[in-house]
Every structure is written in C-alpha cells, then in structure tokens.
Design a protein around this motif. Structure first.
Motif, PDB file in Angstrom:
ATOM      1  N   HIS A 270     -43.328 130.394 -96.571  1.00  0.00           N
ATOM      2  CA  HIS A 270     -43.346 131.729 -95.982  1.00  0.00           C
ATOM      3  C   HIS A 270     -44.770 132.223 -95.749  1.00  0.00           C
ATOM      4  N   GLY A 271     -44.987 132.815 -94.581  1.00  0.00           N
ATOM      5  CA  GLY A 271     -46.294 133.349 -94.223  1.00  0.00           C
ATOM      6  C   GLY A 271     -47.149 132.301 -93.538  1.00  0.00           C
ATOM      7  N   GLY A 272     -48.440 132.574 -93.476  1.00  0.00           N
ATOM      8  CA  GLY A 272     -49.367 131.641 -92.848  1.00  0.00           C
ATOM      9  C   GLY A 272     -49.672 132.021 -91.420  1.00  0.00           C
ATOM     10  N   PRO A 273     -50.782 132.739 -91.179  1.00  0.00           N
ATOM     11  CA  PRO A 273     -51.133 133.151 -89.816  1.00  0.00           C
ATOM     12  C   PRO A 273     -51.672 131.989 -88.999  1.00  0.00           C
ATOM     13  N   PRO A 274     -51.735 132.152 -87.694  1.00  0.00           N
ATOM     14  CA  PRO A 274     -52.430 131.152 -86.881  1.00  0.00           C
ATOM     15  C   PRO A 274     -53.902 131.108 -87.271  1.00  0.00           C
ATOM     16  N   PRO A 275     -54.623 130.059 -86.899  1.00  0.00           N
ATOM     17  CA  PRO A 275     -56.067 130.031 -87.144  1.00  0.00           C
ATOM     18  C   PRO A 275     -56.735 131.244 -86.514  1.00  0.00           C
ATOM     19  N   MET A 276     -57.814 131.700 -87.132  1.00  0.00           N
ATOM     20  CA  MET A 276     -58.515 132.878 -86.637  1.00  0.00           C
ATOM     21  C   MET A 276     -58.942 132.713 -85.182  1.00  0.00           C
ATOM     22  N   ILE A 277     -59.320 131.493 -84.810  1.00  0.00           N
ATOM     23  CA  ILE A 277     -59.754 131.283 -83.428  1.00  0.00           C
ATOM     24  C   ILE A 277     -58.623 131.592 -82.450  1.00  0.00           C
ATOM     25  N   MET A 278     -57.387 131.254 -82.801  1.00  0.00           N
ATOM     26  CA  MET A 278     -56.256 131.544 -81.919  1.00  0.00           C
ATOM     27  C   MET A 278     -56.011 133.047 -81.819  1.00  0.00           C
ATOM     28  N   MET A 279     -55.991 133.732 -82.965  1.00  0.00           N
ATOM     29  CA  MET A 279     -55.762 135.179 -82.948  1.00  0.00           C
ATOM     30  C   MET A 279     -56.896 135.906 -82.223  1.00  0.00           C
ATOM     31  N   ASN A 280     -58.112 135.463 -82.480  1.00  0.00           N
ATOM     32  CA  ASN A 280     -59.269 136.104 -81.864  1.00  0.00           C
ATOM     33  C   ASN A 280     -59.234 135.958 -80.343  1.00  0.00           C
ATOM     34  N   ARG A 281     -58.961 134.754 -79.875  1.00  0.00           N
ATOM     35  CA  ARG A 281     -58.878 134.544 -78.423  1.00  0.00           C
ATOM     36  C   ARG A 281     -57.748 135.371 -77.815  1.00  0.00           C
ATOM     37  N   TRP A 282     -56.626 135.477 -78.542  1.00  0.00           N
ATOM     38  CA  TRP A 282     -55.472 136.228 -78.041  1.00  0.00           C
ATOM     39  C   TRP A 282     -55.836 137.701 -77.850  1.00  0.00           C
ATOM     40  N   PHE A 283     -56.375 138.316 -78.896  1.00  0.00           N
ATOM     41  CA  PHE A 283     -56.725 139.734 -78.802  1.00  0.00           C
ATOM     42  C   PHE A 283     -57.940 139.965 -77.900  1.00  0.00           C
ATOM     43  N   THR A 284     -58.889 139.021 -77.907  1.00  0.00           N
ATOM     44  CA  THR A 284     -60.053 139.167 -77.032  1.00  0.00           C
ATOM     45  C   THR A 284     -59.628 139.255 -75.573  1.00  0.00           C
ATOM     46  N   HIS A 285     -58.681 138.401 -75.193  1.00  0.00           N
ATOM     47  CA  HIS A 285     -58.231 138.387 -73.799  1.00  0.00           C
ATOM     48  C   HIS A 285     -57.383 139.607 -73.459  1.00  0.00           C
ATOM     49  N   TYR A 286     -56.377 139.869 -74.292  1.00  0.00           N
ATOM     50  CA  TYR A 286     -55.394 140.892 -73.918  1.00  0.00           C
ATOM     51  C   TYR A 286     -55.830 142.311 -74.265  1.00  0.00           C
ATOM     52  N   LEU A 287     -56.750 142.488 -75.208  1.00  0.00           N
ATOM     53  CA  LEU A 287     -57.187 143.843 -75.578  1.00  0.00           C
ATOM     54  C   LEU A 287     -58.556 144.179 -75.008  1.00  0.00           C
ATOM     55  N   HIS A 288     -59.481 143.216 -75.028  1.00  0.00           N
ATOM     56  CA  HIS A 288     -60.823 143.466 -74.470  1.00  0.00           C
ATOM     57  C   HIS A 288     -60.920 143.072 -73.001  1.00  0.00           C
ATOM     58  N   GLY A 289     -59.939 142.309 -72.521  1.00  0.00           N
ATOM     59  CA  GLY A 289     -59.946 141.941 -71.106  1.00  0.00           C
ATOM     60  C   GLY A 289     -60.907 140.835 -70.752  1.00  0.00           C
ATOM     61  N   ILE A 290     -61.306 140.023 -71.729  1.00  0.00           N
ATOM     62  CA  ILE A 290     -62.232 138.922 -71.475  1.00  0.00           C
ATOM     63  C   ILE A 290     -61.461 137.723 -70.916  1.00  0.00           C
ATOM     64  N   ASP A 291     -61.965 137.165 -69.828  1.00  0.00           N
ATOM     65  CA  ASP A 291     -61.311 136.032 -69.174  1.00  0.00           C
ATOM     66  C   ASP A 291     -61.704 134.744 -69.901  1.00  0.00           C
ATOM     67  N   ASN A 292     -60.970 134.431 -70.984  1.00  0.00           N
ATOM     68  CA  ASN A 292     -61.291 133.242 -71.779  1.00  0.00           C
ATOM     69  C   ASN A 292     -60.314 132.098 -71.566  1.00  0.00           C
ATOM     70  N   GLY A 293     -59.341 132.285 -70.672  1.00  0.00           N
ATOM     71  CA  GLY A 293     -58.407 131.219 -70.339  1.00  0.00           C
ATOM     72  C   GLY A 293     -57.311 130.984 -71.354  1.00  0.00           C
ATOM     73  N   VAL A 294     -57.134 131.908 -72.304  1.00  0.00           N
ATOM     74  CA  VAL A 294     -56.142 131.686 -73.347  1.00  0.00           C
ATOM     75  C   VAL A 294     -54.727 131.560 -72.778  1.00  0.00           C
ATOM     76  N   GLU A 295     -54.498 132.212 -71.651  1.00  0.00           N
ATOM     77  CA  GLU A 295     -53.160 132.153 -71.047  1.00  0.00           C
ATOM     78  C   GLU A 295     -52.847 130.765 -70.500  1.00  0.00           C
ATOM     79  N   ASN A 296     -53.875 129.921 -70.382  1.00  0.00           N
ATOM     80  CA  ASN A 296     -53.670 128.560 -69.887  1.00  0.00           C
ATOM     81  C   ASN A 296     -53.626 127.524 -71.010  1.00  0.00           C
TER      82      ASN A 296
END
Length: 609
Positions: free
Chosen positions: A362-388
């Motif tokens: 039970h539990g266990g988040p994704p690696p920080m790099i995955m979460m960071n890229r996710w929020f960086t793209h969708y909240l800060h609007g940075i085009d980092n290609g995470v959607e690909n």
C-alpha cells in the motif's frame, strides 16, 4: 522521461538559486530539464506565509441551516505578498488531518458467523480532535514550496474544523474540494473565521491547481476531478480507493480490506468523524445509522444503488484533469484494480493519462521526476513533452522505485490471453496445462477458515484446498493484465465463500520480495453467479459456473518456478469465517484459468517445454 540532470544543468541550478533575488528585481520559479527546481528565495521556511480560512460550499450536510464551510490552510512564499507573485497550487485534502479514532476492541464487525448473518453490534468509538490553527498539515511543503508552488490543505466534511458530516464517498466529499478549487480560482467565498463574514481572497493564485495524496487522500483528488471543476489541471492519486464496493466487497462477497478484518464503510465513518462534537449525534443518526445501515448490506454482499453511488468510475464523464495514477501490485488493502479501472476509463475518454505500478504494498508515490514533470507541465505550463511520455511505468522485480520500465500501455500490448485447464490431483498437486483431458473426475475441498492461504500453498497435500500447477518454467515468463477464472462448483450448503490465489511455487517462507510468492488473488460469492446485483441460495448437487477476474498484475515469473492455481473457500485474512465443514466440489471439465501472457501461447509453450 529524463532520469538524471547533466552537470551543466546542475551547475546552472546552483548558480541561479544563489543569484535569483539579487540579479533581478523579483524571485520567480526556475526550470531545468523540464522540471521545476528549488529556488533559494523560496526555501527559507521562516519566510513562508501560513494562514487558514474557511471556504463556503454549496451543501449543508450537518443540517444546521447554513452552507457547510471547509477549513483550509495555505502555505506560500513571502514573494506572493512582497512582490505580487502569483503561483500555481498543489492541493491536498484529507479526513485524517485532525486525528482518527482509537483502535478499540469491538470496533470492527464480527466475522466468525455463518454467511448471510450479521455479527453482533459493534462498538462506536469517538475521535478526539487534534491540531491547532492555522496549520492543518505540513505534508508536501518541503517538496513543492521551494519549487515555486503554493501548498493548500483542507479537512474533509465533518472532520477537524470543517463543517458537515463524513459520508465516505457521498457527493459532499467531491463537492468540498471543488469549492476550495472554486475559491482558489475566484469563484467561491472564503472567510477568516468559521462563522465570520470577513472575506479572504486567493489573490496569489494563478488559478492552476494540482492535487495529490495517498489512500483516502488519493481518493479525493479523483473525487474532485469527477466534478469537472475548472482550474483542476492535473491529479496524482496514489493508491486511491475508487469504489467503496470494490473496497469492502468482491463479486458479491463480503470481503474485508487486507489488514483490517471486519472493517466496513460505517467503521471508516467512525474512524474519521473528528468534526464538531455537538454535530456528531445528528450526523451519526442520518448517515451512519440510517443511510449506511440501510444500504451497506452485510447479509448478501450484492451491489446496490448505495454502493453504485460511491463508485467514481460511474462519475467520470465531466472529468478533464490530466491523470497520473500510482499503485502497488501487492497492495491487498486498496487493491490494484482500483487504479487500473480508472486508468482504462480515462484512456478511453481520451484524457492525458499515465500509470505507475510498483511491486510492493500500500502506498508508494511515483518517482519525484515523474510528479515534478507532471505538475511542471500542467500547472506552470512548461512545454517539457510529458504528454508524449510512455503511458505505463512499471517497476520490475528487484528494481528501485525510481527506476521504472516504460511500456506503451497497461496491460502490456503484447500480452495475449492463454487458457489453462485443470487436471486431476488437486488435493495433492494436479496439473495446470494448455491441454484439456476429457472426462476428469470431480474434486472436492472442505472449508476451514483456520487454515491460511499461505498454508494452503505450502502443503503438498490437503483436503481443504485444490492446487494445480504448471510444469517448472524453463525460461522467465511475463504476465501482464487481469487473469480470469471460471469455476464450476456445487456446494454442500446454501452459501459458501470462494477464494482464489495464483502463486509462484515453491512458496518460499523466506522470500526476499513478496512477488516471489503471490502472483494475484481474487474472491467471489457463488450465489452471485448470474450478477453481482443478484444472489440466490445454492442448491445442493447443482453445479454453478462462477466467472470473475483476479487482481491486475504485471510480473515476470522466474525460470525454475511453477505457476500454481489454488482454489479454497474461506480466506482467513479477508472473508467471513463460517463454521468449518462446507464442501465445494469442482467440475474439472468446466473449470479453467485464463492467463494474460506476454507473447501469448507461444511464449508459455516455450517456457514449459
């Protein structure tokens, strides 16, 4: 997904985090390799501004004639005041922040009784609220505030200093975070006091919100997303409970979550009900003692409208938020089906979706790099290609959590269903084969809840279970997806538990990782052979074909092991405990296992040659 920053990027980060605030007038977020980086001007916790408030909702679940208000706490960099900086939000909401009920004797439902009966009335504990204003929680602060986010916490309805009543999956638990997001986007009212009229505005918010959390705290981001609220751009639910039926029932069977034998939805209600003491009796009467008592149905375990209305899969139509799910394949509390079912629906809806699975519990988040890229793209609007990026990220056996293997989707697109048949000898160890021998004899097991699933797997002979195994594998075999069983059975009694476990043999007592033993498992009520909404008493001597899926998995079974299918009745860790002695007789000719094998029949044949 970039796994490591290069030396130049790291030097740039260090240089800029030191100089930002000196070389320019304003401190702003900084990004490298598609990720938000810690900025020196945001890192000093003494400079963080912390305050609380109450957000007005659209509901009144404590029925005091006033809209319920949710208690909200904000932590933000000082620059949001001194420099007019606006930042996106990482939002976490929970029913646990103000404390939970003590684990007293008798709080769980009694499980030692016959099927179709209800155990004696349980004890109802009271929660002693903890915590002081203005801090609701300190979770996620050090992770996100230095990277240029504001972190917001709120207590769920009927918990802490929030008004209302817990409903454990009711509409208010989705509408509460929606109201907070509406306030963060300027569409709802916030006040400095619970009963006051002095307004508070989120002038520091960009109107871009992401949510995350684990377990119940991971359920609520999904609940909020199903409202379609504008401004909720991305969510990262970790081991979320996406259906309370799937949490407390299984294919018509009353089944406890792992580690909490006898828990049910009303137990969880009592566990989190930390709100105002004077409102608790009324809440208890309306929700726990009426709605839950009338709807939860511990007698049959059938699916009904009460449970259907607490399934977020049924409410996903308005959802727009980008979804990154995380779960463990060996989570026997909130089982892995919870994330898979939502991932599959989100994918079918065309939402931006990724899934991270690991091999632990039970539990266990994704690696920080995955979460960071996710929020960086969708909240800060940075085009980092995470959607690909690839859709599925799976931690392979013995790999570290931050080193998942990428796949195009889950299940593995190269997985194909292979049907395996049972050959006689199950009280010892019968054969599990792709070839079906005709006119097999019936085989019988005798129920005894005192024997654990592990014991069933370890003994070479038993009247209390049936075990069928493949030949020893000559090469590794990759399984990915949901196995399915069809069990043709008759019962000596009108009701019986049915439990299935798929294991890797030999079942090693000192296994270093849990996947050395358990592949997957599942449970069903034979009385629901037609539908999980409809059950009927079993007639002695009549055979019933019961078909159901086991929990999703993605595992590489090592060469030298055998895949074993165990059929037994009551599961000591999960099901009710009727008096031992019920006999289940299995028709081997009509019983089968469908296994999702990467490479299909060809791969399985090569591995068992």
């Amino acid at each position: 997904m970039t796994k490591k920053h290069n030396v130049f990027s790291l030097f740039s980060v260090l240089f800029l985090t030191v100089t930002l605030g000196f070389a320019q007038d304003k401190t702003v977020p900084f990004f490298a390799d598609g990720e938000a980086q810690p900025v020196q001007g945001f890192t000093d916790t003494n400079d963080w501004i912390r305050h609380d408030l109450w957000v007005e909702t659209t509901f009144d679940t404590d029925e005091d004639g006033k809209p319920d208000r949710m208690h909200v706490a904000v932590t933000r960099p000082k620059q949001t005041d001194t420099e007019g900086l606006k930042l996106p939000i990482v939002y976490v909401t929970s029913p646990y922040f103000a404390g939970v009920a003590a684990d007293l004797p008798g709080v769980m439902w009694e499980v030692e009784h016959e099927l179709g009966e209800i155990g004696k009335e349980r004890v109802h504990p009271e929660v002693k609220r903890r915590g002081e204003r203005p801090i609701i929680s300190n979770s996620h602060l050090r992770k996100w505030v230095p990277r240029g986010y504001i972190v917001v916490h709120s207590s769920s309805p009927g918990t802490g200093l929030s008004d209302g009543s817990p409903t454990i999956g009711g509409p208010n638990e989705a509408l509460a975070p929606k109201a907070v997001i509406d306030w963060l986007c300027g569409r709802a009212k916030g006040f400095t006091e619970r009963d006051g009229n002095e307004p508070v505005d989120a002038f520091w918010s960009t109107g871009k919100v992401g949510m995350t959390g684990t377990s119940f705290n991971g359920t609520l981001p999904l609940a909020a997303a199903t409202t379609g609220v504008e401004g909720l751009e991305a969510i990262i639910p970790i081991a979320p409970n996406t259906s309370y039926y799937h949490y407390y029932r299984s294919n018509g069977l009353v089944r406890s979550p792992g580690g909490y034998l006898g828990e049910d939805i009303d137990v969880l209600y009592d566990f989190v009900h930390s709100g105002a003491e004077d409102k608790r009796p009324g809440n208890n009467k309306r929700v726990r003692d009426t709605e839950m008592k009338n709807g939860m149905d511990r007698q049959t375990g059938d699916l009904n409208d009460f449970w259907n209305n607490r399934d977020y899969l049924n409410q996903m139509a308005p959802m727009k938020a980008a979804l990154l799910m995380s779960h463990g394949f060996n989570d026997w509390n909130v089982m892995p089906e919870h994330s898979n079912r939502i991932y599959q629906k989100a994918k079918a809806m065309g939402l931006q979706t990724q899934l991270y699975y690991h091999q632990n519990g039970h539990g266990g988040p994704p690696p920080m790099i995955m979460m960071n890229r996710w929020f960086t793209h969708y909240l800060h609007g940075i085009d980092n290609g995470v959607e690909n990026d690839k859709q599925a990220w799976i931690v392979r056996e013995n790999d570290k959590h931050d080193n998942p293997t990428a796949y195009d989707a889950y299940p593995n697109p190269n997985a194909e269903d292979v049907t395996l048949f049972l050959n006689k000898g199950g009280n010892n160890i019968g054969a599990l084969s792709t070839k079906q021998n005709k006119r097999q004899k019936m085989e019988t097991l005798v129920d005894d809840f005192n024997i654990s699933a592990k014991e069933h797997a370890q003994v070479s002979s038993s009247k209390n279970r049936l075990l069928y195994a493949t030949p020893h594998l000559t090469r590794d075999l990759h399984i990915s997806g949901e196995a399915e069983v069809t069990i043709s059975l008759t019962s000596s009694k009108a009701a019986a538990n049915l439990s299935i476990m798929l294991v890797s043999l030999p079942y090693e007592e000192d296994a270093k990782v849990i996947t050395d033993n358990i592949i997957t498992r599942g449970w069903a009520d034979p009385k629901n052979y037609k539908s999980i909404r409809e059950s009927e008493p079993l007639k002695k001597g009549k055979f019933y074909d019961v078909t159901f899926k086991l929990q999703p998995d993605d595992q590489i079974i090592r060469a030298g092991q055998q895949i074993g299918l165990i059929i037994f009745s009551s599961d000591k860790e999960f099901t009710l405990h009727p008096k031992p002695g019920t006999e289940l007789t299995i028709d081997l000719d009509k019983t089968r296992l469908t296994l999702p094998v990467v490479g299909g029949l060809k791969a399985l044949t090569k591995a068992t040659e």
